[in-house]
Scaffold this motif. Structure first.
Motif, PDB file in Angstrom:
ATOM      1  N   GLU A  12       0.831  -1.210   0.000  1.00 32.43           N
ATOM      2  CA  GLU A  12       0.000   0.000   0.000  1.00 32.43           C
ATOM      3  C   GLU A  12       0.864   1.259   0.000  1.00 32.43           C
ATOM      4  OE1 GLU A  12      -2.026  -3.513   1.257  1.00 32.43           O
ATOM      5  OE2 GLU A  12      -0.349  -2.550   2.280  1.00 32.43           O
ATOM      6  N   GLU A  13       1.987   1.235   0.719  1.00 33.61           N
ATOM      7  CA  GLU A  13       2.904   2.386   0.733  1.00 33.61           C
ATOM      8  C   GLU A  13       3.529   2.592  -0.641  1.00 33.61           C
ATOM      9  OE1 GLU A  13       5.945   2.621   3.763  1.00 33.61           O
ATOM     10  OE2 GLU A  13       4.558   1.891   5.289  1.00 33.61           O
ATOM     11  N   THR A  14       3.877   1.506  -1.293  1.00 36.36           N
ATOM     12  CA  THR A  14       4.426   1.593  -2.649  1.00 36.36           C
ATOM     13  C   THR A  14       3.402   2.222  -3.580  1.00 36.36           C
ATOM     14  OG1 THR A  14       5.846  -0.331  -2.290  1.00 36.36           O
ATOM     15  CG2 THR A  14       5.363   0.247  -4.586  1.00 36.36           C
ATOM     16  N   MET A  15       2.153   1.799  -3.450  1.00 44.05           N
ATOM     17  CA  MET A  15       1.094   2.328  -4.305  1.00 44.05           C
ATOM     18  C   MET A  15       0.830   3.809  -4.030  1.00 44.05           C
ATOM     19  SD  MET A  15      -1.428  -1.002  -4.500  1.00 44.05           S
ATOM     20  CE  MET A  15      -2.662  -0.211  -5.491  1.00 44.05           C
ATOM     21  N   VAL A  16       0.880   4.224  -2.770  1.00 42.33           N
ATOM     22  CA  VAL A  16       0.676   5.643  -2.429  1.00 42.33           C
ATOM     23  C   VAL A  16       1.794   6.491  -3.024  1.00 42.33           C
ATOM     24  CG1 VAL A  16       0.689   7.298  -0.500  1.00 42.33           C
ATOM     25  CG2 VAL A  16      -0.735   5.248  -0.383  1.00 42.33           C
ATOM     26  N   PHE A  44       3.158  -0.947  -8.317  1.00 41.21           N
ATOM     27  CA  PHE A  44       3.579   0.432  -8.553  1.00 41.21           C
ATOM     28  C   PHE A  44       2.711   1.042  -9.654  1.00 41.21           C
ATOM     29  CE2 PHE A  44       6.002   3.919 -10.212  1.00 41.21           C
ATOM     30  CZ  PHE A  44       6.659   4.447  -9.115  1.00 41.21           C
ATOM     31  N   THR A  45       2.512   0.309 -10.737  1.00 41.15           N
ATOM     32  CA  THR A  45       1.722   0.819 -11.857  1.00 41.15           C
ATOM     33  C   THR A  45       0.267   1.033 -11.448  1.00 41.15           C
ATOM     34  OG1 THR A  45       3.205  -0.304 -13.384  1.00 41.15           O
ATOM     35  CG2 THR A  45       1.102   0.438 -14.270  1.00 41.15           C
ATOM     36  N   LYS A  46      -0.264   0.179 -10.582  1.00 42.10           N
ATOM     37  CA  LYS A  46      -1.630   0.369 -10.079  1.00 42.10           C
ATOM     38  C   LYS A  46      -1.752   1.692  -9.326  1.00 42.10           C
ATOM     39  CE  LYS A  46      -2.877  -4.490  -9.683  1.00 42.10           C
ATOM     40  NZ  LYS A  46      -3.303  -5.576  -8.798  1.00 42.10           N
ATOM     41  N   GLY A  47      -0.759   2.011  -8.516  1.00 45.29           N
ATOM     42  CA  GLY A  47      -0.767   3.278  -7.785  1.00 45.29           C
ATOM     43  C   GLY A  47      -0.662   4.462  -8.723  1.00 45.29           C
ATOM     44  N   LEU A  48       0.225   4.354  -9.711  1.00 48.91           N
ATOM     45  CA  LEU A  48       0.386   5.416 -10.700  1.00 48.91           C
ATOM     46  C   LEU A  48      -0.930   5.640 -11.444  1.00 48.91           C
ATOM     47  CD1 LEU A  48       3.370   6.443 -12.564  1.00 48.91           C
ATOM     48  CD2 LEU A  48       1.464   5.861 -14.025  1.00 48.91           C
ATOM     49  N   ALA A  49      -1.587   4.561 -11.817  1.00 49.41           N
ATOM     50  CA  ALA A  49      -2.872   4.657 -12.521  1.00 49.41           C
ATOM     51  C   ALA A  49      -3.911   5.364 -11.655  1.00 49.41           C
ATOM     52  CB  ALA A  49      -3.358   3.257 -12.907  1.00 49.41           C
ATOM     53  N   LYS A  50      -3.918   5.059 -10.377  1.00 47.65           N
ATOM     54  CA  LYS A  50      -4.857   5.726  -9.463  1.00 47.65           C
ATOM     55  C   LYS A  50      -4.600   7.224  -9.450  1.00 47.65           C
ATOM     56  CE  LYS A  50      -6.759   5.523  -4.819  1.00 47.65           C
ATOM     57  NZ  LYS A  50      -6.625   4.959  -3.471  1.00 47.65           N
ATOM     58  N   GLY A  51      -3.315   7.611  -9.433  1.00 48.11           N
ATOM     59  CA  GLY A  51      -2.963   9.030  -9.464  1.00 48.11           C
ATOM     60  C   GLY A  51      -3.370   9.720 -10.752  1.00 48.11           C
ATOM     61  N   LEU A  52      -3.518   8.936 -11.821  1.00 50.16           N
ATOM     62  CA  LEU A  52      -3.983   9.458 -13.111  1.00 50.16           C
ATOM     63  C   LEU A  52      -5.506   9.471 -13.216  1.00 50.16           C
ATOM     64  CD1 LEU A  52      -1.486   7.719 -15.557  1.00 50.16           C
ATOM     65  CD2 LEU A  52      -1.888  10.179 -15.394  1.00 50.16           C
ATOM     66  N   GLY A  53      -6.190   8.900 -12.222  1.00 51.87           N
ATOM     67  CA  GLY A  53      -7.643   8.839 -12.260  1.00 51.87           C
ATOM     68  C   GLY A  53      -8.195   7.672 -13.060  1.00 51.87           C
ATOM     69  N   VAL A  54      -7.375   6.651 -13.293  1.00 51.33           N
ATOM     70  CA  VAL A  54      -7.830   5.461 -14.017  1.00 51.33           C
ATOM     71  C   VAL A  54      -8.814   4.708 -13.130  1.00 51.33           C
ATOM     72  CG1 VAL A  54      -7.105   3.223 -14.951  1.00 51.33           C
ATOM     73  CG2 VAL A  54      -5.731   5.270 -15.394  1.00 51.33           C
ATOM     74  N   LYS A  55      -9.954   4.349 -13.703  1.00 53.69           N
ATOM     75  CA  LYS A  55     -10.998   3.644 -12.943  1.00 53.69           C
ATOM     76  C   LYS A  55     -10.950   2.126 -13.129  1.00 53.69           C
ATOM     77  CE  LYS A  55     -12.903   7.506 -11.557  1.00 53.69           C
ATOM     78  NZ  LYS A  55     -12.140   8.133 -10.497  1.00 53.69           N
ATOM     79  N   LYS A  56     -10.406   1.665 -14.251  1.00 52.40           N
ATOM     80  CA  LYS A  56     -10.358   0.228 -14.530  1.00 52.40           C
ATOM     81  C   LYS A  56      -9.317  -0.478 -13.657  1.00 52.40           C
ATOM     82  CE  LYS A  56     -10.578  -1.396 -18.698  1.00 52.40           C
ATOM     83  NZ  LYS A  56     -10.242  -1.682 -20.097  1.00 52.40           N
ATOM     84  N   VAL A  57      -9.496  -1.782 -13.512  1.00 54.37           N
ATOM     85  CA  VAL A  57      -8.522  -2.610 -12.798  1.00 54.37           C
ATOM     86  C   VAL A  57      -7.259  -2.706 -13.663  1.00 54.37           C
ATOM     87  CG1 VAL A  57      -8.037  -4.924 -11.929  1.00 54.37           C
ATOM     88  CG2 VAL A  57     -10.302  -3.922 -11.602  1.00 54.37           C
TER      89      VAL A  57
END
Length: 151
Positions: A12-16, A44-57
């Motif tokens: 979770e820290e990596t993703m944040v 890491f890429t999942k966290g980056l995607a969240k920061g971009l506002g990506v909604k898909k898994v």
């Protein structure tokens, strides 16, 4: 060229940390991810995607080479581990210099095709949940991005 690192103690820290990067990236940014299997490249890429506002898994494009996601800007997530020939022309340039951000897992497989200016991220497994994330900027834009991320 500048290099720095950060330790994370849980996925979770990596993703944040990566989410923070996702909020900073711009069109044409290229991020390379190196690390052993299970090091946390996809997390890491999942966290980056969240920061971009990506909604898909977001999951690894291991067998498809690339997956594309819609966010604030497009995210092109590549896993080039299985490429047969480093010099095979697969049109990477249109993504590297296009309208989104490109994340490349196993970039050493296509090093000759990579843009000079990129943010190189290496994730090292240090224990069950601990990771050492090393960040290296290789040009002016990646240096600017690295400085913003380090704040």
């Amino acid at each position: 060229m500048e290099t720095w690192s950060i330790r994370t103690m849980a996925p979770e820290e990596t993703m944040v940390f990566a989410e923070k990067l996702g909020a900073l990236v711009q069109q044409g940014d290229v991020i390379t991810l190196e690390g052993d299997l299970g090091a946390g490249k996809t997390s890491f890429t999942k966290g980056l995607a969240k920061g971009l506002g990506v909604k898909k898994v977001v999951n690894s494009p291991t067998f498809t080479i690339m997956k594309q996601y819609k966010g604030r800007i497009p995210l092109y997530h590549m896993d080039v581990y299985r490429l047969e020939n480093e010099y095979e022309d697969l049109g990477f340039e249109e993504y590297f210099y296009g309208d989104g951000v490109t994340v490349i897992e196993w970039p050493s497989m296509i090093v000759a095709q990579l843009p000079q200016d990129r943010l190189k991220i290496t994730i090292e497994y240090k224990g069950e949940s601990e990771r050492l994330i090393m960040i290296e900027a290789t040009g002016s834009r990646s240096s600017e991005l690295s400085k913003e991320l380090a704040v």
